[in-house]
Scaffold this motif. Sequence first.
Motif, PDB file in Angstrom:
ATOM      1  N   THR A 112       0.827  -1.206   0.000  1.00 52.59           N
ATOM      2  CA  THR A 112       0.000   0.000   0.000  1.00 52.59           C
ATOM      3  C   THR A 112       0.859   1.253   0.000  1.00 52.59           C
ATOM      4  O   THR A 112       1.984   1.259   0.511  1.00 52.59           O
ATOM      5  CB  THR A 112      -0.939   0.045   1.215  1.00 52.59           C
ATOM      6  OG1 THR A 112      -0.164   0.025   2.429  1.00 52.59           O
ATOM      7  CG2 THR A 112      -1.881  -1.137   1.219  1.00 52.59           C
ATOM      8  N   TRP A 113       0.319   2.336  -0.545  1.00 52.36           N
ATOM      9  CA  TRP A 113       0.988   3.630  -0.535  1.00 52.36           C
ATOM     10  C   TRP A 113      -0.033   4.727  -0.783  1.00 52.36           C
ATOM     11  O   TRP A 113      -1.150   4.468  -1.220  1.00 52.36           O
ATOM     12  CB  TRP A 113       2.109   3.671  -1.571  1.00 52.36           C
ATOM     13  CG  TRP A 113       1.662   3.654  -3.005  1.00 52.36           C
ATOM     14  CD1 TRP A 113       1.529   4.715  -3.848  1.00 52.36           C
ATOM     15  CD2 TRP A 113       1.279   2.493  -3.771  1.00 52.36           C
ATOM     16  NE1 TRP A 113       1.096   4.305  -5.086  1.00 52.36           N
ATOM     17  CE2 TRP A 113       0.937   2.951  -5.061  1.00 52.36           C
ATOM     18  CE3 TRP A 113       1.188   1.121  -3.499  1.00 52.36           C
ATOM     19  CZ2 TRP A 113       0.512   2.089  -6.074  1.00 52.36           C
ATOM     20  CZ3 TRP A 113       0.754   0.268  -4.497  1.00 52.36           C
ATOM     21  CH2 TRP A 113       0.430   0.751  -5.764  1.00 52.36           C
ATOM     22  N   GLY A 114       0.367   5.970  -0.477  1.00 50.42           N
ATOM     23  CA  GLY A 114      -0.541   7.100  -0.604  1.00 50.42           C
ATOM     24  C   GLY A 114      -0.827   7.699   0.751  1.00 50.42           C
ATOM     25  O   GLY A 114      -0.103   7.476   1.728  1.00 50.42           O
ATOM     26  N   ASP A 115      -1.900   8.463   0.861  1.00 55.16           N
ATOM     27  CA  ASP A 115      -2.260   9.150   2.099  1.00 55.16           C
ATOM     28  C   ASP A 115      -2.647   8.133   3.169  1.00 55.16           C
ATOM     29  O   ASP A 115      -3.579   7.350   2.972  1.00 55.16           O
ATOM     30  CB  ASP A 115      -3.438  10.094   1.818  1.00 55.16           C
ATOM     31  CG  ASP A 115      -3.698  11.067   2.962  1.00 55.16           C
ATOM     32  OD1 ASP A 115      -3.503  10.677   4.126  1.00 55.16           O
ATOM     33  OD2 ASP A 115      -4.112  12.209   2.690  1.00 55.16           O
ATOM     34  N   PRO A 116      -1.953   8.130   4.321  1.00 59.76           N
ATOM     35  CA  PRO A 116      -2.279   7.176   5.388  1.00 59.76           C
ATOM     36  C   PRO A 116      -3.720   7.287   5.851  1.00 59.76           C
ATOM     37  O   PRO A 116      -4.334   6.282   6.243  1.00 59.76           O
ATOM     38  CB  PRO A 116      -1.304   7.552   6.509  1.00 59.76           C
ATOM     39  CG  PRO A 116      -0.165   8.231   5.814  1.00 59.76           C
ATOM     40  CD  PRO A 116      -0.780   8.973   4.666  1.00 59.76           C
ATOM     41  N   ASP A 117      -4.276   8.493   5.816  1.00 62.95           N
ATOM     42  CA  ASP A 117      -5.658   8.684   6.254  1.00 62.95           C
ATOM     43  C   ASP A 117      -6.656   8.077   5.281  1.00 62.95           C
ATOM     44  O   ASP A 117      -7.846   7.983   5.592  1.00 62.95           O
ATOM     45  CB  ASP A 117      -5.966  10.174   6.424  1.00 62.95           C
ATOM     46  CG  ASP A 117      -5.184  10.810   7.567  1.00 62.95           C
ATOM     47  OD1 ASP A 117      -4.826  10.079   8.513  1.00 62.95           O
ATOM     48  OD2 ASP A 117      -4.931  12.022   7.511  1.00 62.95           O
ATOM     49  N   TYR A 118      -6.193   7.678   4.104  1.00 60.41           N
ATOM     50  CA  TYR A 118      -7.063   7.091   3.084  1.00 60.41           C
ATOM     51  C   TYR A 118      -6.686   5.639   2.766  1.00 60.41           C
ATOM     52  O   TYR A 118      -7.086   5.107   1.741  1.00 60.41           O
ATOM     53  CB  TYR A 118      -7.026   7.936   1.816  1.00 60.41           C
ATOM     54  CG  TYR A 118      -7.782   9.236   1.934  1.00 60.41           C
ATOM     55  CD1 TYR A 118      -9.073   9.363   1.437  1.00 60.41           C
ATOM     56  CD2 TYR A 118      -7.209  10.335   2.564  1.00 60.41           C
ATOM     57  CE1 TYR A 118      -9.774  10.551   1.554  1.00 60.41           C
ATOM     58  CE2 TYR A 118      -7.907  11.529   2.693  1.00 60.41           C
ATOM     59  CZ  TYR A 118      -9.189  11.633   2.184  1.00 60.41           C
ATOM     60  OH  TYR A 118      -9.885  12.819   2.313  1.00 60.41           O
ATOM     61  N   GLY A 119      -5.914   5.010   3.658  1.00 60.50           N
ATOM     62  CA  GLY A 119      -5.562   3.607   3.476  1.00 60.50           C
ATOM     63  C   GLY A 119      -4.176   3.357   2.931  1.00 60.50           C
ATOM     64  O   GLY A 119      -3.831   2.217   2.628  1.00 60.50           O
ATOM     65  N   GLY A 133      -7.180   1.656   7.140  1.00 56.47           N
ATOM     66  CA  GLY A 133      -7.532   2.983   6.641  1.00 56.47           C
ATOM     67  C   GLY A 133      -8.343   3.725   7.685  1.00 56.47           C
ATOM     68  O   GLY A 133      -8.261   3.437   8.889  1.00 56.47           O
ATOM     69  N   ASN A 134      -9.143   4.676   7.249  1.00 53.90           N
ATOM     70  CA  ASN A 134      -9.953   5.488   8.160  1.00 53.90           C
ATOM     71  C   ASN A 134     -10.938   4.594   8.909  1.00 53.90           C
ATOM     72  O   ASN A 134     -11.806   3.970   8.309  1.00 53.90           O
ATOM     73  CB  ASN A 134     -10.700   6.560   7.355  1.00 53.90           C
ATOM     74  CG  ASN A 134     -11.375   7.592   8.237  1.00 53.90           C
ATOM     75  OD1 ASN A 134     -12.001   7.255   9.230  1.00 53.90           O
ATOM     76  ND2 ASN A 134     -11.241   8.842   7.860  1.00 53.90           N
TER      77      ASN A 134
END
Length: 492
Positions: free
Chosen positions: A149-156, A193-194
């Motif tokens: 996984t990668w990207g905004d932690p708040d979005y998973g 994720g959230n």
Amino acid sequence: MGRQSRSRIAPNTEVNVIQVEVSLPSGASCSVALGAEASVAELKEAAQRQLKRRFLTLVLGQRLDPSASLSQAGLKDGDAVAAIAQHARLVATFGAFALYVGGSRAVTWGEAKCGGDSSQVRKQLVRVQQISATRAAFAAIREDGSVVTWGDPDYGGDSSQVQEQLTKGVRQIHSTESAFAALKEDGSVVTWGNSDCGGDSSEVQLNDVHALQATGLAFAAITADGSVITWGNAEYGAHSTQVAEQLVRVRQIQSSRAAFAAIKDDGSVVTWGDPARGGDSSQVREQLVRVQQIQATRRAFAAILEDASVVTWGSPDHGGDSSLVQDQLTSVQQIQGSGQAFAAVKADGSVVAWGNSDHGGSCHQVQVPLTRIQHVQASYGAFAALRHDGAVVAWGDWDSGGNAKEELRGVTRIQATENAFAAIKADGTVVTWGHRDYGGDSRRVREQLTDVQQIQASKAAFAAIKEDDGSLVTWGDPDFGSDSRAVQRTRS
């Protein structure tokens, strides 16, 4: 006879050089000479350069492992291997793209905070089989069933708290707007994720699950016995206790942004979630029998029954009220939803639309006959219908793509961002229309848009893959992934 080219390295007494013939099904071939300890991946890259084709898979009886050396793969001097050209796949968050080929590595571009920067996991993004996305993060399943996984932690984008559960056995991933749910081979489910949007499933028992569905902020799981388990935001469908006794023998679930609709084995339907967004179907419950399929806008549902008639419910402004066209909704084959309207294609190829008239809910203003339609695509506020002769007819909000152009002939496929359309023509060229800031204006890259095989869309940008060399062409809003220059320089 196919074209041939030759690549050699000077042999010496310390390097065992072997020569391999690589051939495409078309007959085109090349001869590559490498050291026996060179990798299959190096052989593939050399063949791709010479054959001027990307995304090749090498086969000798079975697929060759890219990480193995030529000697480990059993290749000998003079051997011939087949090269199969695979289709690349594009997945998008709201502001970034991920490009991959089954069994190969993935590359990303676009807004870093939306998953466009995958540098921290680049070495792990190999042998990728599937990628899923939330609004601002990606999750990739690899050949061994592990997840990256990668990207905004708040979005998973950060799965570190459950990573031990994601090392093997994952077969598919689903997502809400800001959380992921991974369905494993043993029927268990792993979420992250959230936590308010489905990322925390600790309060439910997820065993023997065989299918998942999601609204914007909640998940629903169908178990092996046909019962349903929900979690996430209660206002978006996580609270299903009021209909729990009815949720048995469920075969399929569809969702709007904040409500679920479950089709049971007997063709009846159970709904829950936000009543104003389709969660309350009590007024049409007696009509919901022998349901075959369900489609949704953001706030309404439309069900096609066994007799090809249609039943609708939810927000009237979003297509939940079809009373004005109900007598026309017969022999319906398929339904497409925009943000606020529905369009139904009938068996005779005609189209019926309803919902918000400013957003495609009325097609009376269309000057060209809506006949012989084979498929309908939608942006948020407009529809584009593809006829059997390759012509396109569009209607709805002009700023969302309701303003189709005269040159829309010979089209084979249509894709849409939130407010624009892109059509691939039979000759591989592309025509775009709609809001220029959402990809409706492709003049900057028009000369590059030839031999296109596939187009994918983020919220406000398009990315096209060319058939001949697998190169990328992007356009639209730079903040939503239209700048792919960095990835163009690093792709192999």
